[in-house]
Scaffold this motif. Structure first.
Motif, PDB file in Angstrom:
ATOM      1  N   UNK A 176       0.840  -1.203   0.000  1.00  0.00           N
ATOM      2  CA  UNK A 176       0.000   0.000   0.000  1.00  0.00           C
ATOM      3  C   UNK A 176       0.874   1.251   0.000  1.00  0.00           C
ATOM      4  N   UNK A 177       1.955   1.221   0.790  1.00  0.00           N
ATOM      5  CA  UNK A 177       2.860   2.365   0.820  1.00  0.00           C
ATOM      6  C   UNK A 177       3.516   2.590  -0.535  1.00  0.00           C
ATOM      7  N   UNK A 178       3.700   1.501  -1.293  1.00  0.00           N
ATOM      8  CA  UNK A 178       4.299   1.586  -2.625  1.00  0.00           C
ATOM      9  C   UNK A 178       3.272   1.875  -3.710  1.00  0.00           C
ATOM     10  N   UNK A 179       2.006   2.042  -3.324  1.00  0.00           N
ATOM     11  CA  UNK A 179       0.951   2.328  -4.293  1.00  0.00           C
ATOM     12  C   UNK A 179       0.514   1.118  -5.090  1.00  0.00           C
ATOM     13  N   UNK A 180       0.661  -0.080  -4.502  1.00  0.00           N
ATOM     14  CA  UNK A 180       0.376  -1.318  -5.220  1.00  0.00           C
ATOM     15  C   UNK A 180      -0.718  -2.123  -4.532  1.00  0.00           C
ATOM     16  N   UNK A 181      -1.413  -2.949  -5.309  1.00  0.00           N
ATOM     17  CA  UNK A 181      -2.291  -3.966  -4.746  1.00  0.00           C
ATOM     18  C   UNK A 181      -1.426  -5.116  -4.244  1.00  0.00           C
ATOM     19  N   UNK A 182      -1.685  -5.640  -3.049  1.00  0.00           N
ATOM     20  CA  UNK A 182      -0.862  -6.732  -2.519  1.00  0.00           C
ATOM     21  C   UNK A 182      -0.920  -7.972  -3.395  1.00  0.00           C
ATOM     22  N   UNK A 183       0.225  -8.661  -3.511  1.00  0.00           N
ATOM     23  CA  UNK A 183       0.344  -9.884  -4.307  1.00  0.00           C
ATOM     24  C   UNK A 183       1.208 -10.879  -3.553  1.00  0.00           C
ATOM     25  N   UNK A 184       0.885 -12.168  -3.655  1.00  0.00           N
ATOM     26  CA  UNK A 184       1.644 -13.182  -2.923  1.00  0.00           C
ATOM     27  C   UNK A 184       3.095 -13.265  -3.403  1.00  0.00           C
ATOM     28  N   UNK A 185       3.405 -12.747  -4.595  1.00  0.00           N
ATOM     29  CA  UNK A 185       4.796 -12.694  -5.042  1.00  0.00           C
ATOM     30  C   UNK A 185       5.653 -11.880  -4.083  1.00  0.00           C
ATOM     31  N   UNK A 186       5.046 -10.943  -3.380  1.00  0.00           N
ATOM     32  CA  UNK A 186       5.781 -10.095  -2.446  1.00  0.00           C
ATOM     33  C   UNK A 186       6.154 -10.847  -1.170  1.00  0.00           C
TER      34      UNK A 186
END
Length: 506
Positions: free
Chosen positions: A64-74
């Motif tokens: 969220x801080x990076x402006x992204x939707x969360x993904x399990x790749x993370x």
């Protein structure tokens, strides 16, 4: 190909996650396509992505801080402790089994390395910067051979490392020097700077220590980050509950049972943020008191946590308070505990076949081997909890559970689920007891919905003879502001020119 920087710590809970979150927002503010990454996370506080995958909550905040939707790749590997030195192992958002620490570290962990490499490779192709977070300490010599989250990942990327130390707990200088001393020479070379975190006091008094540290280690101190009070950013694990103090005497008091295997405790952060609400976590040995609402939270081991309630008499205390009119809410595992019985025929959670519940709801829950994980949308229509005559469409939340709850008598559902993982659905969720004083639901994050949260709080106010406030807080907007505030503090505290130089040297 993305550049990378990695945060490792001198120990657990030194603030790696929050510094990673801050750097994600700083790089995002500076116009870079930035993505967080943690190869392996151990936490009970998890989240479900849009595609139904389960991942660590800390990486959700970082996304969220990076402006992204969360993904399990993370966060390709998530370990959820179940007790007795065992954890449920989740790879790419899906459980692959429950393993002992020895089985995992000596057998499975290195097999997960291929998945970790693939995720890193994919992220490197799509982003400008990867902010990588380690786990615990890279100097745990007993775990080093099968490490898949610290120095092995730093070498794999490759990524320069910033070593984070918590000065608030004491011994920060020794922990930095000791950690570097225990690293192999090539690993020590990867460490490009030191970050001192959670500092209170006059920075001038610390300067001699910083100079000593640089001379002793040959590593620059990249910055000193001040101690920061809670900023409304999701916490990674239940260790952080020890830092959540009662917010003082407010008009509405909510008691949350601090279960040994409590999970998804961020369900209650939005409640705690309300100016008229005190959220108090009832720890072992503490009295429940006379709160306006009791909440039984989610649990990674519902049977074990129910046994805990029974052994300490909390089950009878909750039932007694409910009998005299105190409202009770159960979420996920807490919902299951409120029923007549929990059955575990396949021994999914324990060696027990069954256990008697608290008995406030006329339900039976049976555990199955397959876990249900979905983001959900739901409607609420005159559910009747606390006498609410309230309608709203499009509530959001998520499900993570292995139990299937059956109703012994006809019930009033708490919610109507209209979508699961982006697909239309039409199924009731949970139950509201006929008297409107007890509610159970499988939907995590239900109190993150601003209007519904305020409706429940105002209903509690009316029960006490207080006027409803009707105004509500915008949790998501406040969270965005918290990310910006965090980034501003950390940007001022770190030598960002040096960090960009470290990134540019790759």
């Amino acid at each position: 190909m993305a550049k990378a920087i990695m945060l490792q710590g001198t120990s657990s809970h030194v603030g790696k996650s929050i510094v990673t979150t801050a750097l994600c927002r700083i790089f995002f503010q500076d116009g870079y396509g930035v993505v967080p990454f943690k190869a392996q996370n151990m936490a009970l506080n998890s989240y479900v992505t849009k595609t139904g995958g389960e991942m660590g909550r800390a990486q959700v905040a970082q996304a969220e801080a990076a402006g992204l939707a969360p993904s399990v790749e993370m966060n390709p590997v998530l370990l959820k402790p179940t007790g007795n030195s065992c954890s449920q192992v989740i790879v790419m958002g899906r459980p692959v089994g429950t393993m002992s620490a020895q089985e995992y570290h000596n057998g499975y962990s290195m097999r997960a390395l291929t998945t970790i490499k693939e995720c890193l490779h994919n992220l490197q192709q799509r982003y400008d910067v990867i902010v990588v977070e380690g786990a615990g300490s890279p100097a745990e010599v007993n775990l080093k051979a099968n490490d898949i989250v610290n120095m092995r990942v730093a070498k794999m990327v490759p990524a320069p490392v910033l070593l984070v130390a918590d000065i608030d707990r004491g011994g920060a200088l020794a922990s930095v020097v000791g950690t570097l001393e225990l690293l192999d020479p090539d690993e020590r070379e990867l460490v490009k700077g030191i970050v001192i975190n959670k500092f209170r006091g006059d920075i001038k008094l610390l300067e001699p220590a910083l100079q000593f540290l640089e001379q002793k280690t040959g590593k620059p101190v990249v910055g000193v980050i001040p101690y920061m009070e809670r900023m409304g950013i999701d916490d990674e694990d239940s260790v952080s509950l020890d830092d959540k103090q009662d917010s003082g005497s407010r008009e509405i008091e909510i008691a949350v049972m601090r279960l040994p295997k409590i999970s998804n405790f961020t369900d209650f952060d939005a409640l705690a943020a309300e100016e008229d609400v005190t959220v108090r976590y009832v720890r072992q040995g503490e009295m429940i008191g006379q709160p306006d609402l009791i909440i039984l939270p989610g649990s990674k081991n519902t049977i074990e946590d129910l046994l805990y309630l029974q052994q300490h008499g909390y089950d009878k205390a909750i039932a007694g308070l409910a009998k005299t009119g105190t409202p009770v809410v159960g979420i996920c595992g807490g919902y299951q505990m409120l029923g007549r019985e929990i059955q575990d025929p396949e021994h999914t959670e324990s060696d027990r076949d069954r256990i008697e519940g608290i008995g406030l709801l006329d339900t039976i829950t049976i555990f199955a081997a397959e876990k249900i994980t979905h983001q959900v949308t739901a409607n609420v229509t005159n559910q009747g909890f606390l006498g609410l005559n309230y309608n709203e469409k499009g509530l959001t939340g998520y499900e993570i559970h292995m139990g299937r709850t059956q109703f012994l008598t006809p019930v009033q559902p708490a919610f109507e689920i209209t979508g699961r993982s982006g697909q239309p659905a039409a199924s009731p969720d949970g139950v509201v007891r006929k008297d409107g004083l007890v509610m159970g639901t499988y939907i995590h994050g239900i109190f993150d919905n601003n209007r519904y949260r305020r409706a429940v709080i105002d209903a509690l106010r009316v029960r006490k003879g207080l006027n409803p406030l009707t105004v509500f807080r915008d949790v998501q907007a406040e969270k965005e502001e918290s990310y910006n505030q965090l980034a501003n503090i950390v940007r001022k505290s770190l030598n960002m020119d040096l960090i960009y130089q470290i990134l540019g040297d790759q």
